[in-house]
Motif scaffolding. Structure first.
Motif, PDB file in Angstrom:
ATOM      1  N   ASP A 194       0.851  -1.196   0.000  1.00  0.00           N
ATOM      2  CA  ASP A 194       0.000   0.000   0.000  1.00  0.00           C
ATOM      3  C   ASP A 194       0.884   1.242   0.000  1.00  0.00           C
ATOM      4  O   ASP A 194       0.698   2.144   0.812  1.00  0.00           O
ATOM      5  CB  ASP A 194      -0.912  -0.033   1.249  1.00  0.00           C
ATOM      6  CG  ASP A 194      -1.999   1.022   1.191  1.00  0.00           C
ATOM      7  OD1 ASP A 194      -2.241   1.568   0.109  1.00  0.00           O
ATOM      8  OD2 ASP A 194      -2.609   1.296   2.244  1.00  0.00           O
ATOM      9  N   ASP A 220      -3.013  -2.950  -2.880  1.00  0.00           N
ATOM     10  CA  ASP A 220      -4.133  -2.065  -2.560  1.00  0.00           C
ATOM     11  C   ASP A 220      -4.280  -0.938  -3.584  1.00  0.00           C
ATOM     12  O   ASP A 220      -3.326  -0.567  -4.254  1.00  0.00           O
ATOM     13  CB  ASP A 220      -3.933  -1.480  -1.156  1.00  0.00           C
ATOM     14  CG  ASP A 220      -5.257  -1.026  -0.558  1.00  0.00           C
ATOM     15  OD1 ASP A 220      -6.288  -1.661  -0.854  1.00  0.00           O
ATOM     16  OD2 ASP A 220      -5.259  -0.037   0.199  1.00  0.00           O
ATOM     17  N   ASN A 221      -5.483  -0.432  -3.675  1.00  0.00           N
ATOM     18  CA  ASN A 221      -5.834   0.701  -4.553  1.00  0.00           C
ATOM     19  C   ASN A 221      -5.773   0.344  -6.035  1.00  0.00           C
ATOM     20  O   ASN A 221      -5.439   1.194  -6.873  1.00  0.00           O
ATOM     21  CB  ASN A 221      -4.960   1.928  -4.270  1.00  0.00           C
ATOM     22  CG  ASN A 221      -5.054   2.383  -2.830  1.00  0.00           C
ATOM     23  OD1 ASN A 221      -4.309   1.915  -1.980  1.00  0.00           O
ATOM     24  ND2 ASN A 221      -5.962   3.267  -2.552  1.00  0.00           N
TER      25      ASN A 221
HETATM   26 CA    CA Z   1      -4.564   2.082   0.369  1.00  0.00          CA
END
Ligand code: CA
Ligand code: SAM
Length: 278
Positions: A194, A220-221
């Protein structure tokens, strides 16, 4: 308007951010092409039999938070969320529903030896530390120690700080040393990435060696503020535009990588789980 971080009617009261939540519904009043929900009805999309839109509104997300996330959120995570909310970069924090998801996931896979790249004030770190056993380990890396130290008293109070080894500095050179050393190969049950999105592909090249066969890497993302489906000329915040191509490249690369099985979940700002199979 993607250039406005706090659109009218946003969920400022429960401290989520566009980066975490600007997906699924058109709650940020994004132009049509951004809205996954609206795009479903456009021609040539989603022929999945029985497909149903899961999150149809901001109210539904709020319902999830209020019904199943906040009532079960450990006191220390709530406290860390409140500490983080006062910090100017709070847009970066992991959302409470994603924290709950990570915590459950780690328990389900019996994760013990873990790594986190991108700690900030430590919300996902605390979710991890609470999930793994007493003798579990987290190698946590971030270029910024100050923010980690903001959350550290809460983590200490929760009695889980002994599981964390924090390394300040860029993660990539640390990974290179670990690869060179040899003894870390195939040792991680779970790795949460992340941090700097422009390095995810570089992380993946190394992490695939360090994670166990059968272990998980979570990127993530990976829906990047919904921008992955935006036309190139759509209005976007500068940082969203900058990292967008890297996220698109990563998503393609993960889908084509025969060493992993993948599952992209619309939790938070999108998380892609990669299970190493060889
Ligand atoms: Ca994140
Ligand atoms: N997981 C965190 C949480 O739950 O609050 C959020 C992490 S935040 C989105 C991204 C973090 O990555 C920042 O704290 C930033 O300092 C860190 N970062 C950026 N570049 C990095 C790098 N090259 N190596 C390690 N960390 C980095």
């Amino acid at each position: 308007d993607l250039t406005n971080p706090h659109p009218v009617g946003s969920r400022s009261n429960h401290r989520t951010t566009p980066a975490q939540t600007g997906l699924i519904s058109n709650k940020y009043h994004l132009p049509l092409p951004f809205s996954i929900r609206n795009s479903r009805v456009r021609q040539g999309r989603h022929q999945e039999v029985g497909h149903k839109s899961l999150l149809q509104s901001d109210a539904l997300y709020q319902y999830i938070l209020e019904t199943s996330v906040y009532p079960r959120e450990p006191e220390c995570m709530k406290e860390l969320r409140e500490v983080t909310a006062k910090h100017p970069w709070n847009i970066m924090t992991t959302s409470a529903d994603e924290g709950q998801f990570l915590n459950m996931l780690l328990k389900l896979i019996n994760a013990k030896n873990t790594m986190e790249i991108g700690v900030y004030t430590g919300y996902s770190l605390l979710a991890t530390a609470l999930a793994i056993p007493e003798d579990g380990k987290i190698l946590a890396m971030d270029i910024n120690r100050e923010n980690y130290e903001l959350g550290l008293p809460v983590i200490e109070k929760a009695g889980v700080a002994h599981k964390i080894e924090f390394k300040e500095g860029p993660a990539l050179p640390v990974l290179d040393l670990m690869i060179e050393d040899g003894k870390y190969h195939g040792t991680y049950d779970f790795i949460f990435v992340d941090a700097d999105k422009d390095n995810y592909i570089n992380y993946h090249k190394r992490l695939i060696e360090l994670v166990k066969v059968g272990g998980l890497i979570g990127y993530d993302n990976t829906l990047w503020n919904g921008s992955v489906v935006a036309p190139p000329d759509a209005p976007m915040r500068k940082y969203v535009r900058y990292y967008r191509d890297f996220v698109l490249e990563l998503n393609k690369a993960l889908a084509a990588d025969p060493r992993i099985e993948i599952c992209m979940l619309p939790v938070g700002d999108g998380i892609t789980l990669c299970r190493r199979i060889k």
